[in-house]
Design a protein around this motif. Structure first.
Motif: not given
Length: 88
Positions: A3-25
């Motif tokens: 679950w720790i790996i899932a949180i870390i990988v999920g955070g990075v995946a969510g961050w990259l997806a938010s950058m792709v969709m221009n919602r990072d801010a």
């Protein structure tokens, strides 16, 4: 430990997806983690149904990470469509 790996990988995946969709801010770290984990679940369902491919976010591998990013982008796209129809 998974679950720790899932949180870390999920955070990075969510961050990259938010950058792709221009919602990072507009998203914080907590929402990046939530979007990444929920997107990974959505991505695994879509990849399993459409392409018969399974990836895991709990044991870090490239397939699971790519599926998590794609699922998070799809999730953010759905959120964008729902929010576009809402009156502000």
């Amino acid at each position: 430990m998974g679950w720790i790996i899932a949180i870390i990988v999920g955070g990075v995946a969510g961050w990259l997806a938010s950058m792709v969709m221009n919602r990072d801010a507009s998203m914080g770290i907590f929402m990046n983690i939530v979007v990444g984990i929920v997107g990974a679940l959505l991505g695994n369902v879509l990849a399993g149904v459409l392409f018969n491919v399974q990836g895991s976010i709990q044991s870090f591998n490239l397939t699971g990470f790519i599926i998590a990013i794609i699922g998070a982008v799809v999730l953010l796209g759905i959120v964008n469509l729902v929010q576009r129809g809402r009156v502000r």
